[in-house]
Scaffold this active site. Sequence first.
Site, short mmCIF file in Angstrom:
data_model
loop_
_atom_site.label_atom_id
_atom_site.label_comp_id
_atom_site.label_asym_id
_atom_site.label_seq_id
_atom_site.Cartn_x
_atom_site.Cartn_y
_atom_site.Cartn_z
CB CYS A 45 -2.50 -2.99 4.96
SG CYS A 45 -4.18 -2.32 4.80
CE LYS A 90 -3.67 -4.31 1.28
NZ LYS A 90 -4.60 -3.36 1.85
CG ASP A 126 -2.01 -1.08 1.12
OD1 ASP A 126 -1.95 -1.93 0.22
OD2 ASP A 126 -2.91 -1.08 2.00
#
Length: 199
Positions: A144, A111, A28
Amino acid sequence: MAELTVPDIPITPRVDLEPETTALVVVDMQNDFVSDGGALQVPDAQATVPAIADLLRRFRVAGARVVFTQDTHRDPDPEFAIWPRHAVEGTNGHAIVDDLHPLPDDVVLQKPRYDAFYGTPLDHLLRQWGIKTLVICGTVANICVHYTAASAALRWYDVVIPRDAVSALDPFDLAASLRQTTALFNGRVTARGADIALA
Ligand code: ZN
């Protein structure tokens, strides 16, 4: 509440890994989390870019697999009740930062939730490639990165997290996450990405 002392987090001084069985997972590193003006900017994320860029360079030179995850939402997403609206598909905030842009041989997985195994072919790809160890970096360390590391460890992948290549909004959350990685997942935390060698 009583003041808490952060327990020691065991640091592994050096980790030697085989390029054939190791993948780098960059979590991310998107404009909304990293760049100024990002919807959910993690102020410390920018400082991790050089360490991640160095890992990317060395993994690619060694011929090791590289996977980027990209948090991906569409309106309306229930996550926006928890966090400000972020990482909306098609926006600049959704894009991976220019300094770490994926190359054609890298895999980019979009995702829908914190865990990069959830709703993606990540496990399928790792098994197909014969991967045993994941070096996981990026942001947010206790969200995450953490849920991806947890999900990897539950599947018995070895997990390595370089401390200088992850970032969080809160130092307590970061420490708690790294402690869980070493204590619950039997993962290894290194001080620096540079302490991870591929040979
Ligand atoms: Zn999200």
